[in-house]
Design an enzyme around this catalytic site. Structure first.
Site, PDB file in Angstrom:
ATOM      1  N   ALA A 141       0.824  -1.225   0.000  1.00 49.78           N
ATOM      2  CA  ALA A 141       0.000   0.000   0.000  1.00 49.78           C
ATOM      3  C   ALA A 141       0.847   1.260   0.000  1.00 49.78           C
ATOM      4  CB  ALA A 141      -0.959   0.010   1.188  1.00 49.78           C
ATOM      5  N   ARG A 142       2.065   1.167  -0.522  1.00 52.74           N
ATOM      6  CA  ARG A 142       2.926   2.360  -0.620  1.00 52.74           C
ATOM      7  C   ARG A 142       3.002   2.898  -2.041  1.00 52.74           C
ATOM      8  NH1 ARG A 142       2.197   0.774   4.489  1.00 52.74           N
ATOM      9  NH2 ARG A 142       3.424   2.038   5.948  1.00 52.74           N
ATOM     10  N   SER A 145       2.905  -0.396  -7.193  1.00 58.98           N
ATOM     11  CA  SER A 145       2.292  -0.780  -8.473  1.00 58.98           C
ATOM     12  C   SER A 145       1.872   0.444  -9.277  1.00 58.98           C
ATOM     13  CB  SER A 145       1.086  -1.691  -8.223  1.00 58.98           C
ATOM     14  OG  SER A 145       1.503  -2.926  -7.666  1.00 58.98           O
ATOM     15  N   ARG A 371      -8.053  18.414 -31.667  1.00 60.69           N
ATOM     16  CA  ARG A 371      -7.427  18.989 -32.856  1.00 60.69           C
ATOM     17  C   ARG A 371      -7.982  20.395 -33.077  1.00 60.69           C
ATOM     18  NH1 ARG A 371      -8.071  15.032 -37.872  1.00 60.69           N
ATOM     19  NH2 ARG A 371      -6.913  16.733 -38.858  1.00 60.69           N
ATOM     20  N   HIS A 372      -7.300  21.148 -33.886  1.00 60.54           N
ATOM     21  CA  HIS A 372      -7.762  22.475 -34.269  1.00 60.54           C
ATOM     22  C   HIS A 372      -9.074  22.383 -35.045  1.00 60.54           C
ATOM     23  CE1 HIS A 372      -6.544  21.386 -38.342  1.00 60.54           C
ATOM     24  NE2 HIS A 372      -5.440  20.897 -37.793  1.00 60.54           N
ATOM     25  N   ASN A 378      -7.583  21.374 -44.788  1.00 57.23           N
ATOM     26  CA  ASN A 378      -8.425  20.201 -44.542  1.00 57.23           C
ATOM     27  C   ASN A 378      -9.453  20.042 -45.658  1.00 57.23           C
ATOM     28  OD1 ASN A 378      -8.338  20.963 -41.039  1.00 57.23           O
ATOM     29  ND2 ASN A 378      -7.296  19.261 -42.051  1.00 57.23           N
ATOM     30  N   ARG A 458      -3.725  27.463 -37.724  1.00 57.06           N
ATOM     31  CA  ARG A 458      -5.002  26.796 -37.452  1.00 57.06           C
ATOM     32  C   ARG A 458      -5.160  26.439 -35.975  1.00 57.06           C
ATOM     33  NH1 ARG A 458      -1.495  23.732 -40.447  1.00 57.06           N
ATOM     34  NH2 ARG A 458      -1.070  21.557 -39.887  1.00 57.06           N
ATOM     35  N   GLU A 481       2.423  20.153 -35.922  1.00 55.78           N
ATOM     36  CA  GLU A 481       2.145  18.897 -36.613  1.00 55.78           C
ATOM     37  C   GLU A 481       3.433  18.296 -37.177  1.00 55.78           C
ATOM     38  OE1 GLU A 481       0.748  16.317 -36.849  1.00 55.78           O
ATOM     39  OE2 GLU A 481      -0.996  16.386 -38.171  1.00 55.78           O
ATOM     40  N   HIS A 549      -2.762  18.710 -33.422  1.00 58.22           N
ATOM     41  CA  HIS A 549      -2.991  18.259 -34.788  1.00 58.22           C
ATOM     42  C   HIS A 549      -3.144  16.732 -34.770  1.00 58.22           C
ATOM     43  CE1 HIS A 549      -1.635  22.297 -36.116  1.00 58.22           C
ATOM     44  NE2 HIS A 549      -0.854  22.185 -35.066  1.00 58.22           N
TER      45      HIS A 549
END
Length: 669
Positions: A141-142, A145, A371-372, A378, A458, A481, A549
């Protein structure tokens, strides 16, 4: 002379065959009694004259047959008479015939370095000294993991093959029998009847319970053997041993075993937690784990607390002996990164791990990624470039700013509500009339909010609609991008026509492919470019919204969702889609929103278990390219014919969008 030469050549061939048998056995997966099998095989061959074969249990490095076998060669590269020696699988320190020269250990970065033995920058099996074994240390419990899962996620994202080897998983498999988890084989040293008799309640972890202690030690060493085999022989780079390893004796045995492999490095990470609130939360999380699933929560919590007490009786923190005498390479994390102590850190991978661990925090916050808005390129189907937003893109940007501000206020309301409930609960535990600072405790401060864009128009324009009196807006070149080099501003059809070889090379290996021309980048280049962004996000305790992007969003989501390499390039991240990630102690909670153009707002989309944000469905292997093309043409013809007969008219921009929509079915950046 000819007869003598023929006889010598025959002996050499025979020795090579014998050495190959030993090498093959030494490389095989760990199993009980393997060392005895190798010893017996060596005695039957002429190789016994060239390497001393110790008897069972002889030598400081040997163990009893019931203990973990020594199976890894001391050389970092398998050898045979062809290159001057044979593997010594016993770890007794005996000199081999003409031992191999130690390989130089330096940085290997996938996508950024290359050599004859590692054309893509991955650490080769020959360079064992550049690999790393991470050994966790600490009481239950420290947060061990939690740490290893985040560390493995980060290392895998950087393309360093990393795997966690959890001793607790092996213990449960040997208790309950075989499971569907093929990654954790049963321990070969434990008989089936022993499994059925063993109950793993708190008494199983009592240091005075000799039989249970021996069983736990055997399970730990079996797991270590599996880890070493994966790192040395199966192409692994970083192996993480997730266990308590809470005594100096256990750590010494582990270190000795790792040192049996020439040049292999070990980094010990001890997690210490003194925050009672964090400890209590961690203990409650354990109740949903495999040891206590479907058990009464009150009884389960009581048993787990007793288990921790058992561990505390024998617990020894990493101290002066391991620092001054063993010169151990270690790091102590206190309260999940609030304080960090490092000693004798060596090697590129260990340094990367420590730098990452320094930026841990458990602050509740939201990370938004999108994304823009739609750009002119586009619409035209062009990649790269520095186009501006269309009218639709500006509309999305306006709605995005309003929605994020709405969610900011909603998060703040929930934060205050949770604080008020917690305060009321703590006050109820006080005696009536008792003065306490809790009664006058002020509410938590509202988190700050950052908006990050790239340097491209963009992205910058998409962030312009945020209120800069509330949001700290910043442009970061690291979020640009992927650079398409000489293909910037081209359509995919143009690239296929003008650079057919490049088009095909990218299609075959999209992850490693680098665009030609000045500034051209690969996915791996962008991953390492975003490394500083990831570390900064992990360090931050505030909200952040990243406007990036397509490739940028794919790579960022791949990190937070712990995606495999193959899924990074296939992740579908369309325009006008918004993702939110909330780091939790047990996982990263993810949600997805899609912009609704009619309502000018965002609709949440359910993510089914195991689904990764609509990954692109693979094309059926039996469908030929001509059939795909014919089918696509048929759909386009039917839709456009329907629109014509319905007497629906469109402007040129809308027609361009429709054409691009159909064309995108087999295209992506």
């Amino acid at each position: 002379m000819q007869a003598g030469e023929s006889s010598c050549k025959s002996r050499d061939i025979h020795r090579e065959e014998e050495a190959d048998q030993v090498t093959e056995l030494a490389r095989s997966p760990p199993s009980l009694g393997k060392a005895d099998e190798i010893r017996s095989l060596l005695r039957k061959t002429s190789l016994s004259r060239h390497i001393k074969v110790p008897s069972a249990g002889a030598g400081a490095g040997m163990r009893a047959a019931s203990d973990t076998p020594w199976e890894t060669p001391s050389s970092s590269r398998p050898s045979s008479p062809r290159n001057g020696g044979v593997p010594n699988p016993f770890g007794t320190g005996e000199q081999q015939v003409q031992p191999q020269r130690t390989q130089a250990t330096t940085l290997d970065i996938p996508g950024l370095t290359k050599s004859k033995v590692s054309p893509y920058g991955h650490i080769s099996d020959r360079d064992v000294g550049s690999k790393l074994v991470i050994v966790m240390v600490g009481l239950p419990a420290r947060g061990k993991s939690y740490i290893v899962k985040k560390l493995a996620r980060y290392m895998n994202w950087l393309q360093h093959d990393t795997r966690i080897f959890n001793v607790g998983n092996r213990r449960r498999i040997n208790r309950d029998g075989p499971t569907d988890d093929k990654d954790v084989p049963p321990s070969p040293g434990i008989k089936p009847q022993e499994k059925k008799k063993t109950e793993h309640d708190a008494q199983f972890f009592d240091p005075q319970n000799a039989s249970a202690r021996a069983l736990r030690e055997q399970l730990a060493m079996d797991t270590l053997e599996e880890l070493i085999h994966w790192v040395v022989y199966e192409g692994g780079t970083v192996g993480i041993l997730d266990a308590t390893n809470s005594t100096r004796e256990r750590r010494q045995i582990i270190l000795d075993r790792i040192h049996q492999v020439s040049d292999l490095k070990a980094l010990f990470i001890e997690s210490i937690c003194t925050d009672r609130n964090v400890l209590e939360a961690n203990m409650k999380l354990k109740l949903s784990g495999p040891d206590y699933k479907d058990r009464d929560p009150v009884a389960a919590l009581d048993d787990f607390r007793k288990r921790v007490i058992m561990y505390e009786r024998a617990y020894e923190t990493i101290g002066d002996y391991e620092e001054e005498v063993l010169n151990l390479q270690y790091c102590k994390m206190i309260n999940v990164g609030k304080k960090l102590v490092a000693h004798n850190i060596q090697g590129f991978l260990a340094s990367q791990a420590i730098a990452y661990l320094m930026n841990f925090n458990l602050a509740a916050r939201q990370i938004w990624i999108t994304r823009h808005g739609e750009s002119e390129d586009n619409v035209a189907g062009k990649i790269g470039g520095n186009a501006k937003l269309t009218a639709r893109g500006h509309k999305y940007a306006t709605a995005l700013a309003k929605f994020i501000d709405h969610m900011r206020l909603k998060f703040r309301e929930q934060q205050l509500e949770d604080w008020a409930k917690d305060k009321e609960k703590r006050i109820s535990g006080l005696q009536p009339g008792v003065e306490s600072p809790i009664r006058d405790e002020a509410p938590p401060k509202e988190l700050a909010y950052s908006v990050w864009t790239s340097y491209l128009n963009r992205s910058i324009q998409t962030g312009e609609h945020f209120d800069d009196s509330i949001f700290a807006i910043k442009s970061i070149r690291l979020l640009d991008e992927i650079n398409a080099g000489q293909c910037e501003g081209m359509t995919y059809d143009a690239i296929k026509e003008q650079y057919p070889h490049e088009f095909e090379a990218r299609r075959r290996d999209k992850l490693h492919y680098r665009y030609p021309g000045p500034g051209g980048e690969s996915y791996l280049d962008v991953i390492h470019r975003l490394n500083n962004v990831i570390v900064e996000i992990e360090r931050m305790r505030d909200h952040v919204c990243l406007i990036g992007h397509r490739v940028i969003v794919r790579i960022l989501l791949a990190y937070f969702l712990n995606l495999e390499q193959s899924k990074i390039i296939d992740l579908e991240v369309p325009l006008e889609t918004l993702y939110v990630l909330e780091p939790k102690p047990y996982a990263v909670v993810s949600r997805k929103f899609v912009y609704n153009n009619q309502t000018d707002w965002f609709d949440e989309v359910e993510i089914k278990p195991g689904e990764v944000f609509n990954p692109r469905a693979p094309t059926p292997a039996k469908t030929s390219a001509s059939e795909q093309h014919t089918s696509q043409q048929h759909v386009q013809l039917v839709v456009f014919s329907s629109l014509f007969f319905a007497r629906i008219s469109f402007d040129n921009l809308t027609l361009s969008r429709l054409a691009l929509f159909f064309d995108r079915t087999t295209r992506d950046h």
